[in-house]
Every structure is written in structure tokens, then in C-alpha cells.
Design an enzyme around this catalytic site. Structure first.
Site, short mmCIF file in Angstrom:
data_model
loop_
_atom_site.label_atom_id
_atom_site.label_comp_id
_atom_site.label_asym_id
_atom_site.label_seq_id
_atom_site.Cartn_x
_atom_site.Cartn_y
_atom_site.Cartn_z
N GLU A 30 13.69 2.35 6.89
CA GLU A 30 13.45 3.57 7.68
C GLU A 30 13.85 3.40 9.14
O GLU A 30 14.21 4.37 9.80
CB GLU A 30 11.96 3.93 7.63
CG GLU A 30 11.51 4.45 6.29
CD GLU A 30 10.00 4.51 6.16
OE1 GLU A 30 9.29 4.68 7.16
OE2 GLU A 30 9.51 4.39 5.02
N ASN A 68 -6.83 0.84 -0.67
CA ASN A 68 -5.91 -0.24 -1.03
C ASN A 68 -6.58 -1.55 -0.64
O ASN A 68 -6.62 -1.90 0.53
CB ASN A 68 -4.59 -0.04 -0.28
CG ASN A 68 -3.56 -1.09 -0.62
OD1 ASN A 68 -3.85 -2.04 -1.36
ND2 ASN A 68 -2.36 -0.94 -0.10
N GLU A 127 3.13 6.08 0.21
CA GLU A 127 2.43 5.70 -1.02
C GLU A 127 1.03 6.29 -1.07
O GLU A 127 0.55 6.68 -2.14
CB GLU A 127 2.38 4.16 -1.11
CG GLU A 127 3.75 3.57 -1.46
CD GLU A 127 3.88 2.09 -1.11
OE1 GLU A 127 3.91 1.77 0.09
OE2 GLU A 127 3.96 1.28 -2.03
N HIS A 132 6.29 -1.71 -6.31
CA HIS A 132 6.62 -0.60 -5.40
C HIS A 132 6.87 0.70 -6.18
O HIS A 132 7.54 1.60 -5.69
CB HIS A 132 7.87 -0.88 -4.55
CG HIS A 132 7.75 -2.02 -3.59
ND1 HIS A 132 8.78 -2.91 -3.39
CD2 HIS A 132 6.75 -2.39 -2.77
CE1 HIS A 132 8.41 -3.81 -2.49
NE2 HIS A 132 7.18 -3.52 -2.09
N ARG A 171 -5.10 2.00 -5.17
CA ARG A 171 -3.82 1.36 -5.47
C ARG A 171 -4.12 0.09 -6.26
O ARG A 171 -4.91 -0.75 -5.84
CB ARG A 171 -3.12 0.99 -4.17
CG ARG A 171 -1.81 0.30 -4.45
CD ARG A 171 -1.47 -0.68 -3.38
NE ARG A 171 -0.22 -1.34 -3.71
CZ ARG A 171 0.17 -2.45 -3.11
NH1 ARG A 171 -0.56 -3.00 -2.18
NH2 ARG A 171 1.31 -3.01 -3.45
N ARG A 206 9.68 -14.09 1.38
CA ARG A 206 9.90 -14.48 -0.02
C ARG A 206 11.38 -14.73 -0.29
O ARG A 206 12.23 -14.00 0.24
CB ARG A 206 9.41 -13.37 -0.96
CG ARG A 206 7.92 -13.38 -1.14
CD ARG A 206 7.46 -12.20 -1.98
NE ARG A 206 6.52 -11.38 -1.24
CZ ARG A 206 6.27 -10.10 -1.49
NH1 ARG A 206 6.89 -9.48 -2.49
NH2 ARG A 206 5.41 -9.43 -0.76
#
Ligand code: AMP
Length: 399
Positions: free
Chosen positions: A335, A7, A385, A180, A91, A241
Site C-alpha cells: 500500500e 484478534n 481484515e 491472509h 480472527r 521470514r
């Protein structure tokens, strides 16, 4: 198969070497500050502690070479040679409308990914650098691309069109893409498996709420709507954001604060969200919750606005799917934070949703947190992921 998952960011490279048969993570790590004299690699082989090493990595090729050296090192390595690495899974953030599934990467695919650079100017070029660096160091190892946007390509037009002149869609492909996707796809499938319901006949809402955050309506195993848009700026209030705002605010603030468009966009991306709202100099929910406990009113309002925004999307997606079987929380906040899960679900009592406080207090494992009587199941499923990228890569190279 041993799959190296990569990634790449503009100055970083995250990696995991995964045994796709038993899903073990053989080693993982992170190269940071690539291109500077301070570059450093963190490396954790399976069963050992994380260690940090200052190694000069002037570019991503050197970073990939460094990763390979660690993985094959006589003492710290987890494989004997490069030949043991069967494939690399990358990714990739934006696949535009060109990619609705993962692909084996060749020169033509790289060209098409480059055509999507406009849509993710911060991310895609870095992803391509990572692919090219791996090709240089491992020319004979197959490479695959797994896109954040691909899972959402099943969205119908009514979900992805913006109320703008249609020519912007035709000329520039301005539309909702969503992100995502790897996480939403992995978590929704795990949810169906855990509940033992058919994935292709299910209605699942995934709340991926971390520093970046998005919600996805997954109907019959397909994304039918999601909260992020053309870019990851739309939707929920996030760490830094803004999420969705009235677009006219941008011009208003630019004039009031005498900002350029770049400065205004920097505010929306880096200085807004819970960071901007709470005003405690942190975007980390652990700090926000601590401030709430200490009686900070602005932090309490931030927490409420944050949770309420999650509810807005969950409610909209229940309507969009005409019902819901399960709601799943995942990613850093989803989580780890029972309070936020509890507040969100407290709005959904009318749906017959009931949370089991004891189960909701547990950590770090896949878990149904609703009571047996709850009409809709609520779950926590840690996202993974990297594993999803490894499994997709394995499937592609096995064909
Ligand atoms: P992610 O982007 O998925 O890695 O999520 C990172 C965010 O998760 C952090 O910025 C925190 O806000 C949040 N987070 C992580 N651990 C906790 C925790 N124990 N309680 C509340 N929030 C947490």
C-alpha cells in the site's frame, strides 16, 4: 449492528468496535504484554487521539474486561452498555481442512479449532484463549470465528499437495493451506467491484506484502493457489521470514553452525528475510530503502531479490490461471511503497502492463495505478481484515 472484532495473540489483544451498517470504526485499540506487570492498553475512540493506559492485565479475561470497561466508559466510551454489542468476531489463524467458511462458535467448534492447534501452535491456542475470555465476560453475546485459511480451501489438490509421501497428508494433513485469506478475499472482491467486472468471472492476483507476505491467485472469486503453505513460513522473502528455500539448507546450516532444530527454525522465522539479507538490523522497508538511497549495495541486492521473488509468483499465477485481469497490491509494503510496485511491474511489460507514475505516487486510497492503455489493470487497495471479519460476523448472526 455493532460488532466487536478481536484478534488475540499469545500476549496481545487487538480490537475494533465496528458499526457494520455504515462501516464506521467506533473505537479501536491494543492490549499488550498481557500476563506481565507492564501490561498496557492503547485506546482510540472515534474522532479522538490514541491514549495509553498502564493497567494490570494478568490474563486475556482481564484484557477483555478492560476493553469492555473502556468501550462503555462514561467519558471515553462509545456505547452505553455491553448490551449494545451485538456480536464478537474472532480472527482465527488456522482452521485446517475443517473450516472452509466462517462459523458461529459453540463448544463443538472450539473443540474442532483445538484439533487444529498442532498446525499453528503459536497462534491457535491464543485465539482460543480470546474466545474463552469473551465467552466468560459476555456469555450471552454470539461469537463467530473467521479463519485465515478458509478462503484457500477452494484450492485444487494439484495446488495444495506437496511432493512428499502421501501418508503424511493422510496421517497428519501435511499440505498447503495458505494464510491472509481474509485479506485476499476482501481485496480481490473490492478489485472486481472497482473495475466493475463480475467477480465470478475474473482472474485477479493479490500481492499482500507486509511484514508477513503472500500472493494469491483468485480465479472466478475462488483462491486457486497461494504462496504460503502448511505454515506462514513458505513463499516470498518476508520481513524476517525466509520464505521458500531448499529444505536441505536447514540440515546444512544446523551442522555448520551447530544449531538445534528449534534454533534453526528461529533463524528462518525471525532472523531471515530482508532483515537477514540486508544486514542493517531492520526488517522495515523504510529503513531498507533509505540504506539503498545511501548507496548500501547489500540493501540494494536485498530489494532486488525481494521484488524478483514477487515477480516469480505473479508470473507463475498468470500461467496457472491462463491470464490475468488485474494485479492488486495491499498491506504495509504494497500500500505504501510505489518503488516496489514499479519494480515488480517493470518485469511485466511483456504482458502490456504500464504504470502511471503519478497515480502510483498517491497514498492511502483505493486506486487504479496502471495507465488507461495498460492491458492488465494494476491497483492499490488498502486491506481491511477487521471490516471483513465484522461483515462476515454480521452475516452469520443475522441468519
Ligand atoms: P504490515 O505487516 O502489513 O503491517 O506491514 C508492515 C511493513 O510495511 C513494515 O515493516 C514496513 O516494511 C512496511 N511499510 C510501512 N509503511 C511503509 C512505507 N511508507 N514505505 C515502505 N514500507 C512501508
Amino acid at each position: 449492528m455493532k460488532i466487536l472484532v478481536i484478534n488475540c495473540g499469545s500476549s496481545s489483544l487487538k480490537f475494533q468496535l465496528i458499526n457494520s451498517e455504515n462501516e464506521d470504526v467506533l473505537a479501536k485499540g491494543l492490549c499488550e504484554r498481557i500476563g506481565t506487570k507492564e501490561s498496557v492498553i492503547n485506546y482510540t475512540p472515534m474522532g479522538s487521539e490514541k491514549k495509553s493506559f498502564d493497567i494490570y492485565m494478568p490474563d486475556h479475561s482481564k484484557a477483555v474486561e478492560t476493553v469492555i470497561n473502556f468501550l462503555t466508559d462514561e467519558n471515553m466510551g462509545v456505547v452505553k452498555s455491553l448490551d449494545e454489542i451485538d456480536a464478537v468476531g474472532h480472527r482465527i489463524v488456522h482452521g485446517g481442512e475443517k473450516f472452509n467458511s466462517s462459523v458461529v462458535i459453540d463448544d463443538e467448534v472450539i473443540k474442532v479449532i483445538e484439533e487444529c492447534n498442532d498446525l499453528a501452535p503459536l497462534h491457535n491456542p491464543a485465539n482460543i484463549i480470546g474466545i474463552k475470555a469473551c465467552k466468560e465476560v459476555m456469555p450471552d453475546t454470539p461469537q463467530c470465528g473467521v479463519f485465515d485459511t478458509a478462503f484457500h480451501q477452494t484450492m485444487p489438490k494439484k495446488s495444495y499437495l506437496y511432493g512428499l509421501p502421501f501418508e503424511y497428508y493422510e496421517k497428519y494433513k501435511v499440505r498447503r493451506y495458505g494464510f491472509h485469506g481474509t485479506s485476499h478475499s476482501y481485496v480481490s472482491k473490492r478489485c472486481a467491484d472497482l473495475l466493475n467486472i463480475p467477480y465470478d468471472n475474473s482472474k485477479i492476483i493479490v500481492c499482500h506484502i507486509g511484514n508477513g507476505a503472500s500472493i494469491c491467485a483468485v480465479k472466478n472469486g475462488e483462491s486457486v493457489d497461494t504462496s504460503m503453505g502448511l505454515t506462514p513460513l513458505e513463499g516470498l522473502i518476508m520481513g524476517t521470514r525466509s520464505g521458500s528455500i531448499d529444505p536441505a539448507i536447514i540440515e546444512f546450516i544446523m551442522k555448520k553452525e551447530n544449531l538445534t532444530i528449534d534454533e534453526a527454525m528461529n533463524v528462518l522465522n525471525k532472523k531471515s528475510g530482508v532483515y537477514g539479507l540486508a544486514g542493517i538490523g531492520s526488517s522495515d522497508f523504510r529503513d531498507i530503502l533509505k540504506a539503498v538511497e545511501e548507496g548500501n549495495k547489500q540493501a540494494a541486492d536485498t530489494l532486488e531479490a525481494y521484488c524478483y521473488n514477487v515477480v516469480r509468483y505473479v508470473g507463475a499465477y498468470i500461467a496457472a490461471m491462463n491470464g490475468v485481469d488485474a494485479i492488486v497490491f495491499t498491506a504495509g509494503v504494497g500500500e505504501n511503497n510505489p518503488d516496489i510496485r514499479k519494480i515488480v511491474c517493470s518485469y511485466l511489460g511483456y504482458m502490456g502492463i504500464e504504470i502511471d507514475d503519478e497515480k502510483n505516487g498517491m497514498r492511502g486510497e483505493e486506486m487504479v495505478i496502471s495507465t488507461d492503455a495498460s492491458k492488465v489493470k494494476v491497483l492499490v487497495i488498502p486491506t481491511n481484515e477487521e471490516l471483513k471479519i465484522a461483515l462476515e460476523t454480521k452475516e452469520l448472526v443475522s441468519k
